[in-house]
Motif scaffolding. Structure first.
Motif, PDB file in Angstrom:
ATOM      1  N   UNK A 239       0.854  -1.189   0.000  1.00  0.00           N
ATOM      2  CA  UNK A 239       0.000   0.000   0.000  1.00  0.00           C
ATOM      3  C   UNK A 239       0.889   1.238   0.000  1.00  0.00           C
ATOM      4  N   UNK A 240       0.574   2.175  -0.877  1.00  0.00           N
ATOM      5  CA  UNK A 240       1.263   3.469  -0.923  1.00  0.00           C
ATOM      6  C   UNK A 240       0.258   4.543  -0.534  1.00  0.00           C
ATOM      7  N   UNK A 241       0.622   5.378   0.428  1.00  0.00           N
ATOM      8  CA  UNK A 241      -0.263   6.433   0.921  1.00  0.00           C
ATOM      9  C   UNK A 241       0.372   7.783   0.598  1.00  0.00           C
ATOM     10  N   UNK A 242      -0.323   8.569  -0.183  1.00  0.00           N
ATOM     11  CA  UNK A 242       0.164   9.893  -0.575  1.00  0.00           C
ATOM     12  C   UNK A 242      -0.440  10.941   0.357  1.00  0.00           C
ATOM     13  N   UNK A 243       0.372  11.438   1.270  1.00  0.00           N
ATOM     14  CA  UNK A 243      -0.062  12.497   2.198  1.00  0.00           C
ATOM     15  C   UNK A 243       0.829  13.722   2.007  1.00  0.00           C
ATOM     16  N   UNK A 244       1.105  14.059   0.751  1.00  0.00           N
ATOM     17  CA  UNK A 244       2.022  15.173   0.491  1.00  0.00           C
ATOM     18  C   UNK A 244       1.322  16.512   0.399  1.00  0.00           C
ATOM     19  N   UNK A 245       0.104  16.593   0.948  1.00  0.00           N
ATOM     20  CA  UNK A 245      -0.570  17.873   1.125  1.00  0.00           C
ATOM     21  C   UNK A 245      -0.829  18.582  -0.191  1.00  0.00           C
ATOM     22  N   UNK A 246      -0.494  19.867  -0.281  1.00  0.00           N
ATOM     23  CA  UNK A 246      -0.768  20.613  -1.510  1.00  0.00           C
ATOM     24  C   UNK A 246       0.015  20.098  -2.715  1.00  0.00           C
ATOM     25  N   UNK A 247       1.022  19.249  -2.475  1.00  0.00           N
ATOM     26  CA  UNK A 247       1.806  18.657  -3.565  1.00  0.00           C
ATOM     27  C   UNK A 247       1.261  17.289  -3.993  1.00  0.00           C
ATOM     28  N   UNK A 248       0.079  16.915  -3.518  1.00  0.00           N
ATOM     29  CA  UNK A 248      -0.458  15.578  -3.773  1.00  0.00           C
ATOM     30  C   UNK A 248      -0.536  15.252  -5.262  1.00  0.00           C
ATOM     31  N   UNK A 249      -1.055  16.174  -6.066  1.00  0.00           N
ATOM     32  CA  UNK A 249      -1.161  15.921  -7.503  1.00  0.00           C
ATOM     33  C   UNK A 249       0.219  15.763  -8.144  1.00  0.00           C
ATOM     34  N   UNK A 250       1.189  16.546  -7.694  1.00  0.00           N
ATOM     35  CA  UNK A 250       2.538  16.449  -8.252  1.00  0.00           C
ATOM     36  C   UNK A 250       3.171  15.112  -7.887  1.00  0.00           C
ATOM     37  N   UNK A 251       2.919  14.625  -6.683  1.00  0.00           N
ATOM     38  CA  UNK A 251       3.421  13.313  -6.279  1.00  0.00           C
ATOM     39  C   UNK A 251       2.769  12.208  -7.100  1.00  0.00           C
ATOM     40  N   UNK A 252       1.450  12.294  -7.266  1.00  0.00           N
ATOM     41  CA  UNK A 252       0.760  11.298  -8.078  1.00  0.00           C
ATOM     42  C   UNK A 252       1.284  11.279  -9.503  1.00  0.00           C
ATOM     43  N   UNK A 253       1.567  12.452 -10.025  1.00  0.00           N
ATOM     44  CA  UNK A 253       2.110  12.535 -11.375  1.00  0.00           C
ATOM     45  C   UNK A 253       3.456  11.815 -11.471  1.00  0.00           C
ATOM     46  N   UNK A 254       4.290  11.992 -10.440  1.00  0.00           N
ATOM     47  CA  UNK A 254       5.580  11.298 -10.418  1.00  0.00           C
ATOM     48  C   UNK A 254       5.400   9.789 -10.346  1.00  0.00           C
ATOM     49  N   UNK A 255       4.307   9.345  -9.714  1.00  0.00           N
ATOM     50  CA  UNK A 255       4.035   7.910  -9.578  1.00  0.00           C
ATOM     51  C   UNK A 255       3.288   7.345 -10.780  1.00  0.00           C
ATOM     52  N   UNK A 256       3.033   8.177 -11.782  1.00  0.00           N
ATOM     53  CA  UNK A 256       2.442   7.685 -13.009  1.00  0.00           C
ATOM     54  C   UNK A 256       0.958   7.875 -13.152  1.00  0.00           C
ATOM     55  N   UNK A 257       0.332   8.610 -12.230  1.00  0.00           N
ATOM     56  CA  UNK A 257      -1.106   8.839 -12.325  1.00  0.00           C
ATOM     57  C   UNK A 257      -1.387  10.337 -12.308  1.00  0.00           C
ATOM     58  N   UNK A 258      -2.097  10.819 -13.316  1.00  0.00           N
ATOM     59  CA  UNK A 258      -2.438  12.233 -13.377  1.00  0.00           C
ATOM     60  C   UNK A 258      -3.734  12.475 -12.608  1.00  0.00           C
ATOM     61  N   UNK A 259      -3.667  13.349 -11.609  1.00  0.00           N
ATOM     62  CA  UNK A 259      -4.850  13.690 -10.824  1.00  0.00           C
ATOM     63  C   UNK A 259      -4.974  15.198 -10.728  1.00  0.00           C
ATOM     64  N   UNK A 260      -6.166  15.649 -10.393  1.00  0.00           N
ATOM     65  CA  UNK A 260      -6.418  17.089 -10.192  1.00  0.00           C
ATOM     66  C   UNK A 260      -7.265  17.239  -8.935  1.00  0.00           C
ATOM     67  N   UNK A 261      -6.754  16.699  -7.836  1.00  0.00           N
ATOM     68  CA  UNK A 261      -7.481  16.701  -6.572  1.00  0.00           C
ATOM     69  C   UNK A 261      -7.374  18.033  -5.832  1.00  0.00           C
ATOM     70  N   UNK A 262      -6.211  18.711  -5.970  1.00  0.00           N
ATOM     71  CA  UNK A 262      -5.875  19.778  -5.045  1.00  0.00           C
ATOM     72  C   UNK A 262      -6.128  21.163  -5.632  1.00  0.00           C
ATOM     73  N   UNK A 263      -6.404  22.097  -4.728  1.00  0.00           N
ATOM     74  CA  UNK A 263      -6.576  23.503  -5.096  1.00  0.00           C
ATOM     75  C   UNK A 263      -6.326  24.389  -3.902  1.00  0.00           C
ATOM     76  N   UNK A 264      -5.183  24.228  -3.277  1.00  0.00           N
ATOM     77  CA  UNK A 264      -4.897  24.900  -2.020  1.00  0.00           C
ATOM     78  C   UNK A 264      -4.791  26.410  -2.133  1.00  0.00           C
ATOM     79  N   UNK A 265      -4.954  27.079  -1.002  1.00  0.00           N
ATOM     80  CA  UNK A 265      -4.803  28.530  -0.943  1.00  0.00           C
ATOM     81  C   UNK A 265      -3.669  28.893   0.003  1.00  0.00           C
ATOM     82  N   UNK A 266      -3.022  30.010  -0.308  1.00  0.00           N
ATOM     83  CA  UNK A 266      -1.860  30.452   0.467  1.00  0.00           C
ATOM     84  C   UNK A 266      -2.298  31.238   1.694  1.00  0.00           C
ATOM     85  N   UNK A 267      -1.684  30.907   2.820  1.00  0.00           N
ATOM     86  CA  UNK A 267      -1.875  31.673   4.047  1.00  0.00           C
ATOM     87  C   UNK A 267      -0.536  32.157   4.562  1.00  0.00           C
TER      88      UNK A 267
END
Length: 576
Positions: A239-267
């Motif tokens: 099992x691989x668990x991606x908990x890379x926060x606002x970088x989640x989509x970028x991590x998934x992309x590196x692992x071979x899956x394109x996702x568009x889950x995230x849309x974080x805002x800057x504080x």
């Protein structure tokens, strides 16, 4: 004596497999690591940077129920957040403390018509300050979620006269104040390190490695790169668990899956050394909303004042930096709350900015994006197994989130849960003395060798894990640093050796609060580099490079310019 230490990446390549690999060592990844280790799962966590160096290091230092989320209709999240806040006051009392919060209110009925529209549409609409009636309804509901009834007092409302008697430097145009309680998180990074330590101690097979990046995946597992050595190797996990926060989509992309889950805002936030503003707060957080809908929170952390936060769109491919416009926004609202308190850029000792790991929200206004989380499950790409991606999550609910995410992982592995973390103390919160008398007993009983004043300081800094530090000090001596007597040379040596410090900046930002409080001078930076170099066996060249890199990051990212720094001079004086 053998002292506990975080595992290092070398062991990952020596045994490049585990049941679970967690990618991203922010608070939610670390908490999930702890939860799984407590069940006896063979679990490994990695981060491409240092532990707790991403979004989790840029929080408002609060554990809170999120009263503003009520307007979004997120009642489940607020209820869970309030209950988890109350739980952390019990489980981590060394770092989580009750925080009295006062809201200055300038109208009675403002927002009463626009709030339902925002609730129904989640669109910003015409911004309006919340008036007394709306805030009263929200706080009454907020109180109702504290089912145990005793963790924090219920809210209070006061008119202008009584409000100004309590806080005389508030804007005299106010009509009311509302006061309620949430909780402050004194040292987020150290709390996260306690959670990590719990996971490492829970199972002999649990491992953690910072500065190790996931760069790909194939039939042999996740491809990892150790940034210290440049070495690459495959790591197999069921099992691989991606908990890379606002970088989640970028991590998934590196692992071979394109996702568009995230849309974080800057504080963003600034830390001020302003005794005048500190006194004006009366030891309370001041939470204020301007008539344009923007908010600011002002509250004391020790002898400093933290001011935040913004809620702006951000492209994760770009550097995360606070802008001068955000700084001016903070000063504008501070002046509105405390019109006769003088603060300006010269009072700033530290600044920081991070991106909240929020879900993709398209045209939804940033302030109305859900702060709740969800878990996405997919098959692994190129090999048998399961991949989970965490979308969202916040500091306050990390324990409950980890139990939920951990439960999903256990189900995928076919393993039954054996341990709940609901009532399990965290790190130095275990056995922490909660009354003045109990603290005095602890301090006296541990002060024989280091003195009661030093024992009290270490208890406040590490909770009951201070006993490990004290043992190390007793064995190795406890001479204070020359350029900052709050820490000793041996204490710094202990942190470097036992908490996986890789770079000098790790020590400055996440193992201590020295940079956050604005305490870094050229002399202190050089002294800390000397201690770290001895502990990690750095060459003079490495030590000099670490000083240069740390100074550059402090200046570029945190606005901390260190005058008079000469790494080469520091090296020569150290070695002579």
């Amino acid at each position: 004596m053998q002292y506990p230490a975080v595992d290092f990446p070398a062991s990952l390549s020596e045994r490049p497999k585990a049941q679970v690999l967690i990618i991203g060592a922010g608070i939610n990844g670390i908490a999930t690591f702890r939860d799984l280790a407590l069940q006896g799962v063979d679990v490994t966590i990695i981060d491409r940077g240092d532990f707790v160096s991403g979004a989790s290091s840029a929080s408002s230092h609060m554990i809170h129920g999120g009263i503003r989320y009520l307007e979004n209709g997120e009642f489940r999240l607020v209820r869970e957040s309030v209950q988890e806040r109350n739980g952390l006051l019990r489980l981590a009392p060394h770092y989580v403390k009750p925080l009295q919060t006062t809201v200055p209110i300038f109208s009675t009925f403002s927002g009463i018509t626009s709030a339902p529209l925002r609730f129904l549409t989640h669109k910003a609409g015409a911004p309006k300050e919340r008036g007394a009636l709306l805030i009263k309804v929200g706080l009454s509901l907020y109180d109702s979620f504290s089912r145990d009834g005793g963790s924090v007092p219920r809210h209070e409302f006061h008119g202008a006269k009584k409000s100004l008697e309590a806080l005389p430097r508030l804007n005299p145009d106010l009509k009311y104040t509302a006061t309620y309680y949430d909780a402050s998180m004194i040292d987020p990074e150290r709390l996260a390190l306690d959670v990590l330590s719990d996971g490492l101690r829970a199972a002999a097979t649990s491992r953690a490695a910072n500065y190790v990046e996931a760069i790909g995946m194939d039939e042999n597992g996740v491809r990892l790169r150790d940034h210290r050595t440049g070495k690459e190797f495959n790591f197999a996990a069921d099992v691989v668990v991606n908990t890379s926060g606002p970088w989640t989509d970028l991590t998934n992309d590196a692992l071979g899956e394109s996702t568009a889950f995230m849309g974080g805002t800057k504080g963003s936030h600034i830390v001020l050394d302003s005794p005048e503003l500190l006194a004006a707060t009366g030891g309370r957080e001041i939470f204020f909303e301007h008539d344009d809908g923007r908010i600011v929170l002002i509250y004391p952390l020790g002898d400093r004042v933290l001011v935040g936060t913004t809620d702006l769109e951000h492209d994760m491919r770009e550097p995360i930096r606070i802008t001068e416009a955000e700084v001016e926004y903070f000063f504008e609202l501070v002046h509105h709350v405390f019109p006769d308190v003088k603060v300006d850029a010269s009072d700033i000792v530290f600044r920081f900015s991070g991106v909240r790991p929020l879900p993709r929200h398209d045209d939804e206004a940033p302030g109305f994006v859900s702060r709740d989380y969800r878990i996405e499950q997919r098959p692994l790409i190129g090999r048998a197994g399961t991949q989970f991606s965490l979308v969202g999550g916040k500091w306050t609910t990390f324990r409950a989130l980890a139990e939920h995410l951990g439960g999903e992982v256990l189900e995928a592995l076919g393993i039954e849960r054996t341990v709940s973390t609901v009532d399990l103390p965290i790190g130095g919160g275990r056995g922490f003395p909660k009354t003045d008398d109990a603290r005095q007993v602890w301090v006296v009983s541990h002060g024989d060798e280091v003195g009661t004043e030093r024992a009290a300081q270490l208890l406040a800094r590490y909770g009951t894990r201070a006993t490990e530090v004290i043992d190390y000090l007793v064995d190795h001596g406890d001479a204070p640093l020359v350029h900052n007597v709050e820490y000793s040379t041996t204490e710094i040596d202990y942190l470097v050796r036992s908490e996986a410090v890789v770079h000098l900046i790790d020590l400055l930002l996440r193992r201590t609060h020295l940079a956050f409080r604005g305490g870094i001078t050229a002399a202190l930076l050089t002294e800390l580099a000397d201690v770290t170099a001895d502990a990690l066996h750095w060459s003079d060249e490495t030590r000099d490079a670490e000083i240069t890199a740390a100074a550059a990051e402090l200046a570029e990212v945190h606005g901390v310019e260190i005058a008079g720094l000469d790494a080469r001079h520091g090296a020569s004086t150290h070695r002579n």
